[in-house]
Every structure is written in structure tokens, then in C-alpha cells.
Design a protein around this motif. Structure first.
Motif, PDB file in Angstrom:
ATOM      1  N   LEU A   1      15.771  69.370  13.079  1.00 12.90           N
ATOM      2  CA  LEU A   1      14.593  69.107  13.908  1.00 12.90           C
ATOM      3  C   LEU A   1      13.779  67.915  13.402  1.00 12.90           C
ATOM      4  O   LEU A   1      13.271  67.113  14.184  1.00 12.90           O
ATOM      5  N   ALA A   2      13.661  67.787  12.069  1.00  9.17           N
ATOM      6  CA  ALA A   2      12.727  66.807  11.527  1.00  9.17           C
ATOM      7  C   ALA A   2      13.393  65.499  11.095  1.00  9.17           C
ATOM      8  O   ALA A   2      12.776  64.444  11.158  1.00  9.17           O
ATOM      9  N   ARG A   3      14.651  65.589  10.612  1.00  6.01           N
ATOM     10  CA  ARG A   3      15.234  64.377  10.021  1.00  6.01           C
ATOM     11  C   ARG A   3      16.670  64.167  10.488  1.00  6.01           C
ATOM     12  O   ARG A   3      17.524  63.740   9.716  1.00  6.01           O
ATOM     13  N   PHE A   4      16.932  64.496  11.768  1.00  6.29           N
ATOM     14  CA  PHE A   4      18.294  64.493  12.283  1.00  6.29           C
ATOM     15  C   PHE A   4      18.987  63.150  12.092  1.00  6.29           C
ATOM     16  O   PHE A   4      20.170  63.087  11.737  1.00  6.29           O
TER      17      PHE A   4
ATOM     18  N   ALA B   1      21.126  62.061   8.651  1.00  8.70           N
ATOM     19  CA  ALA B   1      22.499  62.492   8.367  1.00  8.70           C
ATOM     20  C   ALA B   1      22.892  63.600   9.341  1.00  8.70           C
ATOM     21  O   ALA B   1      22.931  64.772   8.976  1.00  8.70           O
ATOM     22  N   PRO B   2      23.160  63.231  10.604  1.00  9.14           N
ATOM     23  CA  PRO B   2      23.398  64.237  11.645  1.00  9.14           C
ATOM     24  C   PRO B   2      24.513  65.226  11.289  1.00  9.14           C
ATOM     25  O   PRO B   2      24.337  66.432  11.436  1.00  9.14           O
TER      26      PRO B   2
ATOM     27  N   ALA C   1      25.818  66.129   8.333  1.00 11.24           N
ATOM     28  CA  ALA C   1      25.489  67.017   7.218  1.00 11.24           C
ATOM     29  C   ALA C   1      24.499  68.096   7.650  1.00 11.24           C
ATOM     30  O   ALA C   1      24.631  69.263   7.278  1.00 11.24           O
ATOM     31  N   TYR C   2      23.502  67.716   8.453  1.00  6.39           N
ATOM     32  CA  TYR C   2      22.470  68.672   8.842  1.00  6.39           C
ATOM     33  C   TYR C   2      22.998  69.689   9.847  1.00  6.39           C
ATOM     34  O   TYR C   2      22.649  70.869   9.785  1.00  6.39           O
ATOM     35  N   LEU C   3      23.845  69.229  10.770  1.00  7.96           N
ATOM     36  CA  LEU C   3      24.452  70.172  11.714  1.00  7.96           C
ATOM     37  C   LEU C   3      25.349  71.165  10.969  1.00  7.96           C
ATOM     38  O   LEU C   3      25.370  72.355  11.273  1.00  7.96           O
ATOM     39  N   LEU C   4      26.053  70.640   9.983  1.00  4.28           N
ATOM     40  CA  LEU C   4      26.928  71.482   9.178  1.00  4.28           C
ATOM     41  C   LEU C   4      26.105  72.512   8.399  1.00  4.28           C
ATOM     42  O   LEU C   4      26.487  73.686   8.271  1.00  4.28           O
ATOM     43  N   SER C   5      24.971  72.075   7.885  1.00  2.11           N
ATOM     44  CA  SER C   5      24.056  72.942   7.161  1.00  2.11           C
ATOM     45  C   SER C   5      23.628  74.111   8.047  1.00  2.11           C
ATOM     46  O   SER C   5      23.661  75.276   7.642  1.00  2.11           O
ATOM     47  N   LEU C   6      23.240  73.755   9.277  1.00  4.69           N
ATOM     48  CA  LEU C   6      22.783  74.766  10.230  1.00  4.69           C
ATOM     49  C   LEU C   6      23.925  75.711  10.593  1.00  4.69           C
ATOM     50  O   LEU C   6      23.755  76.937  10.635  1.00  4.69           O
ATOM     51  N   PHE C   7      25.108  75.125  10.845  1.00  5.70           N
ATOM     52  CA  PHE C   7      26.286  75.929  11.183  1.00  5.70           C
ATOM     53  C   PHE C   7      26.612  76.918  10.062  1.00  5.70           C
ATOM     54  O   PHE C   7      26.844  78.111  10.298  1.00  5.70           O
ATOM     55  N   ALA C   8      26.606  76.427   8.821  1.00  6.41           N
ATOM     56  CA  ALA C   8      26.901  77.287   7.675  1.00  6.41           C
ATOM     57  C   ALA C   8      25.912  78.450   7.612  1.00  6.41           C
ATOM     58  O   ALA C   8      26.293  79.604   7.403  1.00  6.41           O
ATOM     59  N   GLY C   9      24.641  78.142   7.838  1.00  3.38           N
ATOM     60  CA  GLY C   9      23.615  79.187   7.814  1.00  3.38           C
ATOM     61  C   GLY C   9      23.886  80.247   8.860  1.00  3.38           C
ATOM     62  O   GLY C   9      23.787  81.447   8.585  1.00  3.38           O
TER      63      GLY C   9
ATOM     64  N   PHE D   1      27.017  62.586   2.855  1.00  5.41           N
ATOM     65  CA  PHE D   1      26.213  63.784   2.646  1.00  5.41           C
ATOM     66  C   PHE D   1      25.067  63.479   1.690  1.00  5.41           C
ATOM     67  O   PHE D   1      25.121  63.835   0.515  1.00  5.41           O
ATOM     68  N   PRO D   2      24.023  62.811   2.184  1.00 11.16           N
ATOM     69  CA  PRO D   2      22.938  62.381   1.302  1.00 11.16           C
ATOM     70  C   PRO D   2      22.119  63.544   0.756  1.00 11.16           C
ATOM     71  O   PRO D   2      21.600  63.482  -0.336  1.00 11.16           O
ATOM     72  N   ASP D   3      22.019  64.621   1.537  1.00 10.41           N
ATOM     73  CA  ASP D   3      21.178  65.732   1.111  1.00 10.41           C
ATOM     74  C   ASP D   3      22.039  66.907   0.693  1.00 10.41           C
ATOM     75  O   ASP D   3      23.130  67.099   1.198  1.00 10.41           O
ATOM     76  N   GLY D   4      21.558  67.680  -0.236  1.00  9.56           N
ATOM     77  CA  GLY D   4      22.296  68.860  -0.664  1.00  9.56           C
ATOM     78  C   GLY D   4      22.418  69.868   0.456  1.00  9.56           C
ATOM     79  O   GLY D   4      21.440  70.475   0.870  1.00  9.56           O
ATOM     80  N   THR D   5      23.619  70.021   0.992  1.00  6.91           N
ATOM     81  CA  THR D   5      23.837  71.067   1.980  1.00  6.91           C
ATOM     82  C   THR D   5      24.440  72.276   1.264  1.00  6.91           C
ATOM     83  O   THR D   5      24.875  72.178   0.122  1.00  6.91           O
TER      84      THR D   5
END
Lengths: 139, 120
Positions: free
Chosen positions: A43-46, A49-50, A52-60, A106-110
Motif C-alpha cells: 500500500l505504501a511503497r509498492f 519493489a513490487p 518482493a512486496y507482493l511476495l511478502s503479502l502472498f507468503a503472509g 529484493f531490497p527489503d527483508g521479506t
């Protein structure tokens, strides 16, 4: 006490009792933290790194699915839990390997990055424990 | 937010984690001392949340409000939810759930303090 849970387990899948109780708790924690973090990132920083963040959400969401399936403790939810745990295992190994080979995407820790390093390697260990538990509670 | 408060709740969370860990290892069910420990921890977390929200409202430092509020809210939810899930299991595994909740809380407090100190 554990014996009681095991004998009850023979009557049906008792995934939420005994060691499963703790497994559900860990899954819930990981599901909550990865989903909320992933949702915030999307939502905030898509743009940063789209993938990585989508993957993060999917994993959750996969962890949340596993949590719900374990709590429901039905033969159908046993199969959902198995699918979720297998996706986690493949996910953490695949994403872990990708991040080790090429960190740029993957700039952010997912949650699955570096085999779950940022989450104390829990994402790597959890699917193995999950598989062992599902084997014992097979309906 | 004061570091002193984060230290207090963090150490309290660690104490409950260790006690629950020992009880789980010995195969003990959750008993009153453990639940009282969890209640004291929750009380500290509630005080911390109130002070945290006030501090966030009045600070002129650049702290990510959404992230900080998220951690504050989560920090007061984990112990009650964990205790609820724990008491439903009358075996060592119920105690293990409390261990997970307390350990998670300790991590949350560390992150909370980090977010406050570094801004995000």
C-alpha cells in the motif's frame, strides 16, 4: 496429557491439540506479521519493489491459510494445511536461493528472503515441523 | 516513549518467556503464577501503549506513525490472544503457546524501541 491428545487424534484429525497448539500459535504470529508487513509495503511503497512486496503479502496469506486450516482440524482442512505447508517450503527455498544469488531484486527483508533470516529462520524450520505434524495427524 | 519503559516491558516479556519455557520443558500445565506473570506483562504493555501513543502525538521527531502505532496495537494484543489459545489446552503445549506469545512480545518491544529511535 500428550497421550490424551494422541488417543483423541485417532478419532479424527486433531491438528489443533498437543504440539499442534504451539504450531498454530507460531503460524498465527508469522501470518499476522508477514501479512500486515506485506500489506503495508504494497500500500505504501509498492513502486520500490513490487515483486518482493507482493511476495511478502502472498507468503503472509499462505501462513494465515495454514493457521486457519490447522485450527479447523477437519479432513478437508488437513489437505489445505498440507498444500499451504508445501507452498511455504517451496517458497522459502526458492526465494531464499534467489535472494542469495541476486539481492538486487529484493531490497527489503521479506519473510522468505535469505531463507527467512530476518525472521530467525523460523520460515525455514516451520514447514518441516508442519509436515511432520501433518503426517502424524493424517485423517 | 522512554527507553526505561521499553527495557522494563522487554525484560518482563523475557522473564515470562523463560518461565513458560521451563514449565513447558518440565511438562507442566499453565498455573496461576504463570498467568499472573502474563497479566503483569500485559499491564506493563498497556501502560507502554498509552505512553507511546501520547509520545507519538506530541513528538516533533520524524517517526513513522503508521508503523509505530501498528507495533503499539499489536504489542497489547499478542498476550491476551495467546493466553486465550493457551488455556484451551490442558497440557504442556498450552504452556508452550504462552512461551510463543511472550517471546513474540519481547521481539515486538525491541522493534517498537527501534522504530521510535530510528524513525522507521
Amino acid at each position: 496429557m500428550a497421550e490424551r491428545a494422541r488417543s483423541a487424534g485417532s478419532a479424527g484429525a486433531q491438528m489443533r491439540h498437543g504440539p499442534g497448539r504451539v504450531l498454530v500459535a507460531v503460524y498465527a504470529v508469522l501470518g499476522l506479521s508477514a501479512t500486515v508487513r506485506g500489506a503495508y509495503q504494497v500500500l505504501a511503497r509498492f513502486d520500490e519493489a513490487p515483486l518482493a512486496y507482493l511476495l511478502s503479502l502472498f507468503a503472509g496469506l499462505v501462513y494465515v491459510a495454514a493457521t486457519v486450516a490447522l485450527v479447523r482440524s477437519t479432513p478437508a482442512s488437513w489437505r489445505v494445511a498440507l498444500a499451504a505447508v508445501l507452498v511455504e517450503l517451496v517458497g522459502v527455498v526458492a526465494v531464499g536461493t534467489l535472494t542469495v544469488l541476486d539481492a538486487a531484486d529484493f531490497p527489503d527483508g521479506t519473510v522468505w528472503g535469505h531463507y527467512g533470516r530476518d525472521y530467525g529462520w523460523v520460515p525455514l524450520v516451520l514447514p518441516l515441523l508442519g509436515l511432520a505434524w501433518l503426517r502424524r495427524t493424517r485423517p | 516513549m522512554t527507553p526505561v519503559l521499553a527495557w522494563a516491558t522487554g525484560v518482563l516479556a523475557l522473564v515470562v518467556t523463560v518461565l513458560a519455557g521451563l514449565a513447558t520443558a518440565r511438562g507442566r500445565r499453565i498455573d496461576d503464577p504463570l498467568l499472573i506473570g502474563a497479566a503483569v506483562l500485559e499491564l506493563g504493555l498497556l501502560v507502554q501503549a498509552v505512553i507511546g501513543f501520547v509520545a507519538l502525538a506530541v513528538t516533533d521527531r520524524d517517526v513513522d506513525g503508521v508503523v509505530f502505532s501498528g507495533y503499539l496495537l499489536t504489542s497489547v494484543l499478542v498476550v491476551p490472544l495467546g493466553a486465550f489459545w493457551a488455556v484451551g489446552e490442558r497440557s504442556r503445549w498450552g504452556t508452550g503457546v504462552l512461551l510463543v506469545a511472550a517471546a513474540t512480545t519481547a521481539i515486538l518491544v525491541v522493534r517498537l524501541e527501534q522504530v521510535w529511535r530510528t524513525g522507521g
